[in-house]
Design a protein around this motif. Structure first.
Motif, mmCIF file in Angstrom:
data_model
loop_
_atom_site.group_PDB
_atom_site.id
_atom_site.type_symbol
_atom_site.label_atom_id
_atom_site.label_comp_id
_atom_site.label_asym_id
_atom_site.label_seq_id
_atom_site.Cartn_x
_atom_site.Cartn_y
_atom_site.Cartn_z
ATOM 1 N N SER A 231 0.704 -1.308 -0.053
ATOM 2 C CA SER A 231 -0.040 -0.182 -0.014
ATOM 3 C C SER A 231 0.779 1.189 -0.062
ATOM 4 O O SER A 231 1.942 1.215 0.362
ATOM 5 C CB SER A 231 -1.028 -0.089 1.200
ATOM 6 O OG SER A 231 -0.029 0.377 2.420
ATOM 7 N N LYS B 101 0.505 3.825 1.931
ATOM 8 C CA LYS B 101 0.786 3.965 3.213
ATOM 9 C C LYS B 101 1.964 3.420 3.825
ATOM 10 O O LYS B 101 2.820 3.975 4.427
ATOM 11 C CB LYS B 101 -0.670 3.706 3.974
ATOM 12 C CG LYS B 101 -0.526 4.453 5.480
ATOM 13 C CD LYS B 101 -1.873 4.105 6.299
ATOM 14 C CE LYS B 101 -1.618 3.859 7.494
ATOM 15 N NZ LYS B 101 -3.036 3.301 8.120
ATOM 16 N N THR B 102 2.046 1.916 3.434
ATOM 17 C CA THR B 102 3.305 1.161 4.017
ATOM 18 C C THR B 102 4.509 1.683 3.386
ATOM 19 O O THR B 102 5.635 1.800 3.869
ATOM 20 C CB THR B 102 2.971 -0.241 3.651
ATOM 21 O OG1 THR B 102 1.884 -0.694 4.103
ATOM 22 C CG2 THR B 102 4.144 -0.966 4.090
ATOM 23 N N ASN C 268 5.085 4.775 2.349
ATOM 24 C CA ASN C 268 5.269 6.153 2.855
ATOM 25 C C ASN C 268 6.001 5.791 4.065
ATOM 26 O O ASN C 268 7.134 6.497 4.468
ATOM 27 C CB ASN C 268 4.432 6.851 2.965
ATOM 28 C CG ASN C 268 3.642 7.332 1.627
ATOM 29 O OD1 ASN C 268 4.216 7.229 0.822
ATOM 30 N ND2 ASN C 268 2.366 8.019 1.592
ATOM 31 N N LYS C 269 5.473 4.971 5.156
ATOM 32 C CA LYS C 269 5.925 5.049 6.308
ATOM 33 C C LYS C 269 7.449 4.262 6.369
ATOM 34 O O LYS C 269 8.368 4.769 6.983
ATOM 35 C CB LYS C 269 5.055 3.989 7.187
ATOM 36 C CG LYS C 269 3.849 4.569 7.855
ATOM 37 C CD LYS C 269 3.182 3.507 8.852
ATOM 38 C CE LYS C 269 2.969 2.091 8.231
ATOM 39 N NZ LYS C 269 2.094 1.346 9.192
ATOM 40 N N GLN D 134 1.886 4.229 -7.766
ATOM 41 C CA GLN D 134 1.987 3.192 -6.592
ATOM 42 C C GLN D 134 2.022 1.888 -7.344
ATOM 43 O O GLN D 134 3.164 1.035 -6.826
ATOM 44 C CB GLN D 134 0.725 3.240 -5.912
ATOM 45 C CG GLN D 134 0.628 4.285 -5.057
ATOM 46 C CD GLN D 134 -0.968 4.630 -4.600
ATOM 47 O OE1 GLN D 134 -1.722 3.805 -4.673
ATOM 48 N NE2 GLN D 134 -1.176 5.635 -3.951
#
Lengths: 341, 341
Positions: free
Chosen positions: A43, A45-46, A48-49, A123
């Motif tokens: 994802s 989000k992953t 990015n983190k 992505q």
């Protein structure tokens, strides 16, 4: 031996490990490895983190660089607004030509001025699909966080993404000066400039800035109108009709692209305004297909062939691990034709 | 137990094994497996030998179909002459739109009317890269053996490759009739048709055949001239000038594509021939970009959006294992504009 281990741990403190990144990001080391190696579905989000944690710890995955090396896809992603537009069709053609000769295949994405589609593309591509990207879209990069932490070779065309991403463009400032000076030299006084609204950042305003500088240098008043890039013909025609209504004195236009200039020529014809006697026009782009269809249009010719070649060269250097950045401006020329006196 | 083995061998006689294919092709079973699974780099010669042997033995790699299933690339290759041409730019845009919505990425190749480049693309793509292909190139399929033994879902656009490959096109015969009948209805008598030389096979001649049928039905003499697709403007202009010299009586043209029609309009203007009073013109394609640039051109509009949608539907059915073939013709319409009386 114990001494040696302590020393190693001392080094580890300053050289963070993958487990440190995993801990800070709150994910497993396997996930960190997958982010670095662009393996499997991840994802945004992953990604990015993990990339934020890598950045914070200044973690450099040198050991996995070799892994990446061995799993090259030999594929480059090219993102444009739409290949149906003659400018981006020609750009994509030229990019594919040079990339094919360099051994790469080309994944093409039409962002369609849709930030969501551009992000979904990025992505996918960032996760596992390509060795590098050429970005020529118009969406606002601040709404696309993927560009800020992409751990992948990127070249942008005519657009600023971030300081470390090299940008290839025609010399927009020189082009804006050339067009405006030529119109003044040929007797125009009431010159109006039209530009695209989507041009967000300073680099993209250079055509407009050059126009305004030259007008002021000659004691003339700059007038700029803006419209969405790739607007439908009826909107463009209404736009130019409004300008003629608001500025009946206009005797020349410098438009930010040829598609707009072509609509302008049609509106002028409908209104019975003689080109070039009553109205002179210079566009921008000079794509071969457009010039073939409307040979009477004078325009600032962007060296698309050279721009594509430069972008492919820069991308190959990035893929080899060289640090390349900065703005690469290529010279423009004026094509003089029937729309100039 | 020996009995059982004999039975198995008896079955093997009618159901050939991979080793039988390998023996006949003179390669190792591993190579056969790699051809079937499109794994690794394979020469065209090897692929040809193995596929010929599979064909001769009627070998059906059912067991490996599942393997293929699990290693989908979710990528489709699209081969066009050049995306810089407005027709193929629009087609590629529409294909990418529908393929993206179906979860596929798009590898674009510009064959550049170069048989060698088209074959190198096909060999790469067939070897390991894509789940399917959309072919819209103009090169002669008989010089490209890869199409005859490709063990991969393919859809062709406006072109015949082989009986088992579905073909999507506009209804070329209906389009040719519509254009010719409209010109006659509007008073034209000396109507000339121009077509591309590269249209090799019967399906592609349908526009010309319809023109000739309609002319003869009206007791008129058909005259067809041919020129290379995507010729440079100077060649196209010389071509139309020659036709005007050889047929000063011409009062209408039906051209096989809009880019040719646009050059024709320019030549007519240079020669002082008034359109539509002295000369009526109908083109073919009706791509939005071209219509935006030259709104006065009357043309047969191909439903590119529907053609792309149909091609993507057919390709997805092929990928799921359905047998789809045949010619899928989509209806055209006439766009009436300034080039008609």
């Amino acid at each position: 031996m114990a001494m040696k281990l302590d020393e190693d741990e001392g080094i580890t403190m300053s050289q963070p490990k993958m487990t440190d990144v995993a801990k800070l990001a709150g994910v497993s080391p396997t996930t960190v490895s997958r982010v670095i190696n662009r393996r499997g579905y991840l994802s945004a989000k992953t990604i990015n983190k993990v990339e934020a944690a890598m950045h914070q710890l200044n973690y450099r995955p040198n050991t996995v660089a070799r892994q990446l090396q061995s799993q090259k896809t030999m594929t480059i992603g090219v993102l444009v607004p739409t290949v149906a537009n003659p400018f981006f069709g020609e750009l994509t053609f030229q990019l594919e030509h040079y990339l094919f000769n360099a051994g790469f295949k080309v994944l093409v994405g039409n962002a369609e001025n849709d930030i969501g589609k551009e992000r979904r593309y990025l992505q996918q591509l960032l996760a596992r699909q390509v060795d590098g990207l050429v970005i020529a879209t118009h969406n606002h990069q601040q709404q696309i966080p993927e560009y800020q932490n992409a751990n992948l070779p990127i070249v942008s065309i005519d657009r600023y993404l971030r300081a470390t991403i090299p940008n290839v463009s025609s010399d927009n400032y020189a082009g804006g000066r050339l067009a405006t000076e030529e119109l003044i030299r040929r007797g125009a006084v009431h010159i109006i400039h039209t530009d695209s609204v989507e041009r967000f950042n300073k680099r993209d305003y250079l055509r407009q800035q050059a126009y305004q500088d030259v007008m002021r240098e000659h004691g003339l008043t700059p007038v700029t109108y803006k419209i969405d890039f790739n607007s439908r013909p009826d909107r463009l025609q209404a736009f130019f009709n409004r300008i003629f209504d608001e500025h009946p004195e206009v005797d020349a236009f410098f438009t930010s692209n040829d598609m707009d200039a072509i609509q302008l020529l049609q509106v002028a014809r409908q209104r019975g305004i003689a080109v070039p006697d009553q109205l002179q026009v210079i566009g921008y782009d000079g794509v071969p297909t457009t010039t073939q269809i409307v040979p009477e249009l004078s325009t600032i010719v962007q060296p698309l062939d050279e721009m594509a070649k430069t972008a492919v060269d820069l991308l190959q250097r990035e893929i080899r691990g060289d640090q390349v950045a900065g703005s690469h401006k290529l010279p423009v020329k004026l094509r003089v034709s029937g729309s100039l006196r």
